[in-house]
Design an enzyme around this catalytic site. Structure first.
Site, short mmCIF file in Angstrom:
data_model
loop_
_atom_site.label_atom_id
_atom_site.label_comp_id
_atom_site.label_asym_id
_atom_site.label_seq_id
_atom_site.Cartn_x
_atom_site.Cartn_y
_atom_site.Cartn_z
N ASP A 1 0.85 -1.19 0.00
CA ASP A 1 0.00 0.00 0.00
C ASP A 1 0.89 1.24 0.00
O ASP A 1 1.80 1.36 0.83
CB ASP A 1 -0.91 0.02 1.24
CG ASP A 1 -1.98 -1.06 1.18
OD1 ASP A 1 -2.02 -1.79 0.18
OD2 ASP A 1 -2.77 -1.16 2.14
N ASP B 1 -15.24 -3.23 -1.36
CA ASP B 1 -14.86 -3.06 0.03
C ASP B 1 -16.13 -2.83 0.83
O ASP B 1 -16.92 -1.93 0.51
CB ASP B 1 -13.92 -1.87 0.18
CG ASP B 1 -12.76 -1.93 -0.81
OD1 ASP B 1 -12.26 -3.05 -1.05
OD2 ASP B 1 -12.37 -0.88 -1.35
#
EC number: 5.3.1.16
Length: 257
Positions: free
Chosen positions: A8, A131
């Protein structure tokens, strides 16, 4: 089943967030390209990249770091990238740079026509990242929860021709609390395309449980904080997944191999 290391990116660094909150950040490396090589050397067969700044800004923000990662690993393993990808030009640029799969999240939910166009323009290269919090899809870097049901949207996007669904349980992401097995399995059973689990993958027990569900269509598991903090040994996890995968007869998950 593949165990997929996550890198990330925030401000050019390799980080992890807790529950998607930008302020709850831990920096694990200031050299994401070196981290990519590390996971490659550990036996990774795919990398999961996220432009966190891009996810919040709605446009790419870590392109230099992403190019450095691609340069570092060459064409040795595939990469999948999400975060701030909202137009066809950005997709084309990333694919030209060497990214293998593009993950569309917020834009798929807000402008499904764009996702449809992307699947037509770049067949075989588009995934969707869904998500969720309590079964409802979140957008804009997880900052807004919609009323959309995960399974309903996933079935719609499957019809568009996406390659796979990456399912993240926001409440478990970065918390080392284990995977939401029930929700992940429910989604996989509703689809014919592969599902990649994310959020909370933190132990060999999680890996074993997901491998047991591989025949239902769960083809991979993304892990981040656990492999950076050492609660999960990546190499051991992938070896376990390989061993258990030979004992099952999975649905078509060849996308990941």
């Amino acid at each position: 089943m593949l165990i997929i290391p996550a890198i990330d990116l925030k401000d050019g660094h390799c980080v992890r967030l807790k529950q998607g909150v930008m302020e709850n950040v831990t920096v694990f490396s200031e050299d994401p390209a070196a981290m990519a090589r590390h996971w490659l050397d550990q036996g990774a067969r795919r990398l999961h990249l996220v432009d966190l700044n891009g996810a919040f800004a709605g446009k790419p923000k870590n392109e230099l770091a992403i190019r450095d990662i691609v340069d570092a690993i060459g064409d040795e393993i595939p990469t999948q990238l999400g975060g701030g990808i909202r137009d066809l030009e950005t997709i084309e640029r990333y694919l030209d740079d060497g990214i293998t799969y593009i993950i569309i999240g917020t834009a798929a939910v807000k402008t499904p026509g764009f996702l449809h166009d992307a699947c037509n323009a770049f067949p075989g290269h588009i995934m969707v990242g869904l998500d969720a919090k309590d079964g409802k899809v979140a957008v804009n870097g997880w900052s807004k929860v919609t009323g959309h049901d995960v399974v309903d949207l996933a079935k719609k996007f499957e019809d568009y021709g996406v390659e796979a669904i990456i399912y993240t349980d926001i409440g478990r992401d970065g918390m080392l609390s284990g995977v939401n097995l029930k929700a992940t399995l429910e989604l996989a059973r509703a689809l014919t395309i592969p599902v990649i689990a994310s959020g909370g993958v933190s132990s060999l027990d999680d890996v074993k449980a997901l491998c047991e569900m591989e025949p239902e269509g769960i083809a991979g598991a993304i892990t981040g904080r656990a492999i950076y903090e050492g609660t999960l040994d990546f190499k051991v996890a992938q070896e376990l997944a390989d061993e258990l995968s030979t004992q099952s007869s999975p649905r078509d998950t060849t996308i990941l191999f």
